[in-house]
Design an enzyme around this catalytic site. Structure first.
Site, PDB file in Angstrom:
ATOM      1  N   ASP A 123       0.816  -1.215   0.000  1.00 15.62           N
ATOM      2  CA  ASP A 123       0.000   0.000   0.000  1.00 15.62           C
ATOM      3  C   ASP A 123       0.850   1.266   0.000  1.00 15.62           C
ATOM      4  O   ASP A 123       1.340   1.691   1.041  1.00 15.62           O
ATOM      5  CB  ASP A 123      -0.904  -0.022   1.229  1.00 15.62           C
TER       6      ASP A 123
ATOM      7  N   ASP B   4      -1.568   5.121  -6.077  1.00 15.57           N
ATOM      8  CA  ASP B   4      -1.833   4.271  -4.923  1.00 15.57           C
ATOM      9  C   ASP B   4      -1.942   2.809  -5.327  1.00 15.57           C
ATOM     10  O   ASP B   4      -2.842   2.429  -6.074  1.00 15.57           O
ATOM     11  CB  ASP B   4      -3.125   4.745  -4.247  1.00 15.57           C
TER      12      ASP B   4
END
Length: 399
Positions: free
Chosen positions: A86, A275
């Site tokens: 992440d 992301d």
């Protein structure tokens, strides 16, 4: 930034006393042959001064949740977990026993009592709590601790990171049972790359594939360069957490170019985050609907309601070939021509394809998600403020 079905992580609450005691360095990165040649030479010379190998970890696609899991070990003796890779958050956390409110997890849950390097953080004589709340209602709550984290290295010896700050989650809700937690990789002080320290220059690269396994690299092997590489400017906003921002100047649908200039989405210092933990790409409503209209003007098929009720643009079709090619134009000269797989997804029932650009209405944070990054070698570097992309068959890269 983890995404179950929609967007995520917007709140991280860490009590003040912990922020005073928890410090770490910061980092990230990449480059291309001509535009960033000076950086490549500088990085290579600095890296050659260390005898450290280049750390890496295996990654695997989690088809259930549309995210990517990174394999690493925590504790002594080492205990393997598979946690979401992440770049949209900075905390490393995993479910811990005893866990009165854990979500069902397929793999065994980490038991701190069996690790002799586990040490709970203390604040004013008490444990230091953390709480991460995601916009879709998922959350993790627990306490901070220090623990040994181990990942692989090209040196042949694993990289052992002693006294790494992690979150020990004991009240976690809403996550897919395939995952053991999250590995935060943004430039915040608690992320894995920051806690690895300056020896690896904050360099990260990964190659995401919807099939097989791949790797995430740190340090020397994380430099992205060569034929086909394009570089986008990276922006860091101190008042917007620790995300990696890009500046999206325009989106082209075939030959139709939709500029952000003249819209409220236009910016010069970053308007979209990249992301790896969010599945789809999110754009603000007004601008996004212009992109959708351009797609609708090309597609000759019956439009149907979104089966997932996520306000996606969907069509009845047995083939992805009817859809137009989409190009993202980022500041810095990165004209990223995306494969149709990156921009369209077939529903589980078949016969329906949906555009993977979702309109945020009302406007929220714009996100360049992991589906759009598939089959691109992606590299980050905060020191040169560059994110690089190189078209790559990710599933075959390390076979």
């Amino acid at each position: 930034m983890y995404l179950a079905t929609i967007m995520i992580v917007l709140l991280l609450h860490i009590i003040t006393c912990f922020l005073v005691t928890a410090t770490a360095s910061s980092p990230h990165g990449f480059t291309i042959d001509l535009i960033q040649r000076s950086f490549i030479n500088a990085s290579s010379s600095r890296l050659s001064k260390t005898q450290l190998g280049s750390p890496y970890a295996d990654t695997v696609y989690n088809v259930n949740a549309g995210n990517y899991l990174m394999k690493l070990q925590i504790g002594t003796p080492p205990f393997e977990i598979e946690a979401v890779l992440d770049t949209g958050s900075d905390l490393i956390w995993t479910q811990c026993l005893p866990c009165p409110n854990c979500y069902d997890q397929y793999a065994p849950i980490f038991d701190p009592s069996k690790s002799f390097t586990f040490k709970e953080k203390r604040c004013l004589g008490h444990s230091c709590p953390y709480e991460i709340v995601y916009e879709d209602g998922t959350y993790s709550k627990g306490t901070f601790a220090t623990e040994t984290v181990t990942i692989l290295s090209t040196s042949g010896e694993p990289l052992v990171l002693a006294e790494t700050t992690i979150g020990c989650g004991r009240d976690n809700f809403g996550f897919d049972p395939s995952i053991s937690g999250m590995v935060g990789l943004d430039w915040g002080s608690l992320s894995l790359i920051s806690q690895m320290g300056g020896d690896f220059l904050g360099l990260i690269s990964y190659c995401l594939s919807g099939e097989g396994t791949s790797k995430i690299n740190f340090g020397a092997n994380a430099i992205v360069a060569g034929d086909g590489t394009v570089a986008a400017d990276m922006f860091i906003k101190m008042d917007h957490q620790s995300f990696y921002y890009l500046n999206l100047d325009a989106v082209s649908v075939e030959d139709t170019r939709i500029e952000t200039l003249g819209t409220t989405f236009h910016a010069l210092d970053g308007n979209i985050i990249i992301d790896s933990g969010t599945t789809f790409t999110y754009l603000p409503g007004t601008y996004c609907y212009q992109v959708r209209e351009a797609v609708a003007n090309v597609v000759v098929a019956s439009q149907v309601p979104d089966p997932g009720n996520s306000n996606m643009l969907c069509y009845n079709s047995d083939t992805i070939d009817i859809f137009p090619v989409i190009t993202m134009h980022f500041a810095g000269g990165a004209d990223l021509v995306l494969d149709k797989y990156n921009m369209y997804v077939e529903t589980h029932t078949g016969g329906t394809f949906c555009l993977t650009i979702v309109c945020n209405d009302p406007p929220k944070l714009a996100i360049f998600g992991n589906r759009a990054q598939n089959n691109l070698l992606v590299g980050y570097d905060t020191s040169s403020r560059v994110v690089s992309f190189k078209p790559t068959k990710c599933s075959a890269l390390w076979n």
